[in-house]
Scaffold this motif. Sequence first.
Motif, mmCIF file in Angstrom:
data_model
loop_
_atom_site.group_PDB
_atom_site.id
_atom_site.type_symbol
_atom_site.label_atom_id
_atom_site.label_comp_id
_atom_site.label_asym_id
_atom_site.label_seq_id
_atom_site.Cartn_x
_atom_site.Cartn_y
_atom_site.Cartn_z
ATOM 1 N N ARG A 217 0.874 -1.197 -0.004
ATOM 2 C CA ARG A 217 0.199 -0.105 -0.245
ATOM 3 C C ARG A 217 0.875 1.278 0.008
ATOM 4 N N ALA A 218 0.782 2.119 -0.878
ATOM 5 C CA ALA A 218 1.207 3.302 -1.032
ATOM 6 C C ALA A 218 1.156 4.206 0.386
ATOM 7 N N PRO A 219 1.871 4.912 1.045
ATOM 8 C CA PRO A 219 1.612 5.760 2.106
ATOM 9 C C PRO A 219 0.976 6.830 2.192
ATOM 10 N N ARG A 220 0.164 7.131 2.937
ATOM 11 C CA ARG A 220 -1.132 8.181 3.039
ATOM 12 C C ARG A 220 -0.564 9.351 3.526
ATOM 13 N N PHE A 225 2.198 12.677 8.107
ATOM 14 C CA PHE A 225 2.094 13.581 9.148
ATOM 15 C C PHE A 225 2.228 12.937 10.183
ATOM 16 N N VAL A 226 1.730 11.959 11.075
ATOM 17 C CA VAL A 226 1.623 11.522 12.058
ATOM 18 C C VAL A 226 3.177 10.830 12.378
ATOM 19 N N GLU A 227 3.839 10.245 11.272
ATOM 20 C CA GLU A 227 5.312 9.959 11.330
ATOM 21 C C GLU A 227 6.034 11.102 11.895
ATOM 22 N N ILE A 228 5.772 12.334 11.342
ATOM 23 C CA ILE A 228 6.511 13.608 11.422
ATOM 24 C C ILE A 228 6.541 14.166 12.701
ATOM 25 N N VAL A 229 5.237 14.174 13.429
ATOM 26 C CA VAL A 229 4.756 14.248 14.511
ATOM 27 C C VAL A 229 5.534 13.620 15.529
ATOM 28 N N ARG A 236 12.086 18.290 11.007
ATOM 29 C CA ARG A 236 11.191 18.240 10.017
ATOM 30 C C ARG A 236 9.812 19.013 10.591
ATOM 31 N N LEU A 237 9.587 18.820 11.565
ATOM 32 C CA LEU A 237 8.279 19.277 12.264
ATOM 33 C C LEU A 237 8.515 20.630 12.526
ATOM 34 N N LEU A 238 9.722 21.273 12.901
ATOM 35 C CA LEU A 238 10.058 22.512 13.176
ATOM 36 C C LEU A 238 10.198 23.256 11.690
ATOM 37 N N LEU A 239 10.611 22.549 10.665
ATOM 38 C CA LEU A 239 10.689 23.215 9.187
ATOM 39 C C LEU A 239 9.379 23.607 8.910
ATOM 40 N N LEU A 240 8.339 22.520 8.977
ATOM 41 C CA LEU A 240 7.014 22.665 8.660
ATOM 42 C C LEU A 240 6.660 23.838 9.239
#
Length: 296
Positions: A217-220, A225-229, A236-240
């Motif tokens: 399955r392709a990542p949703r 987003f959950v992975e980044i958090v 990555r979270l700070l950059l966003l």
Amino acid sequence: MTTTSAGQRSRTRSITFLVALAVFAQESTWNFYESQVPPLLREHIGSAAVVGVLMGMDNLLGIFVQPWIGNRSDRTRTAWGRRIPYLVVGMPIAAALFVVIPHTAASLPLLIAVMFAYALVANTFKPIAEALVPDFIAPERRSRANAVVKIATSLTAIVAALISIFLVDDHLNIAFAIPAAIMAVSIVVLGVTVRDSRSPAYQQVLAESDAEPADSRAPRVRDTFVEIVRDRDRSRLLLLTAILLFGSAWAASRSLITPYGMEALDMSRGDAGGLTLPSGVAFILAAYPAALFAER
């Protein structure tokens, strides 16, 4: 310098220019939209806050539409690649809707409906053009390529300001038609010259998909987003977050610059729309040197 190296650099410059053209095309309408739609709303709405909320509608739509369409584009497979089909379909529709905007100014419900339609369509391809940079450009050259793309964005701020100064007060409909025409011409050039099915990233995706199990399955977007958090590395979270804050500040100020010029400085609609001209010049002067420093 070898012939192969010279050829790669030539292809890099060519695709950088074409990606910049795609971004220039879409941002030419967005900049003019942010400049000249608020005065149309002010003809019906007395509250600057309500105008700001309506002008933020495109950003709200973007929160939901752009990640979804970006993920969908990543999973698209056509002879033209996974990006160009969305641009070829979406940009002409957005250009047509953009031309209609000033003709709906007499009716607030109709104006808002066209604004919503334009924002919805334009958000479906807004992230697609910029995704062409990492598709074609090697990581070590992306800072410089992104700088060229950002310079194209700053040029649209200058173009929008000049159109406002010279045309808006006397020829509003023509003023809206010019950015739409720029978008239409640009997509013809892109459709003829670019096939992102030939990009290194697309070829790599095809190779990886052939090696993956058929039921994988392709990542949703939500999973990403959950992975980044949850990631312990907060970079990555700070950059966003930084991108969100900067974008919010820019959009909030940009949408009300023209009404401010008209109401606080007693300028005409066209002259007030030209207030952002210095910002475009400053952007051009800063973008490329900043990219060179980033590469180093």
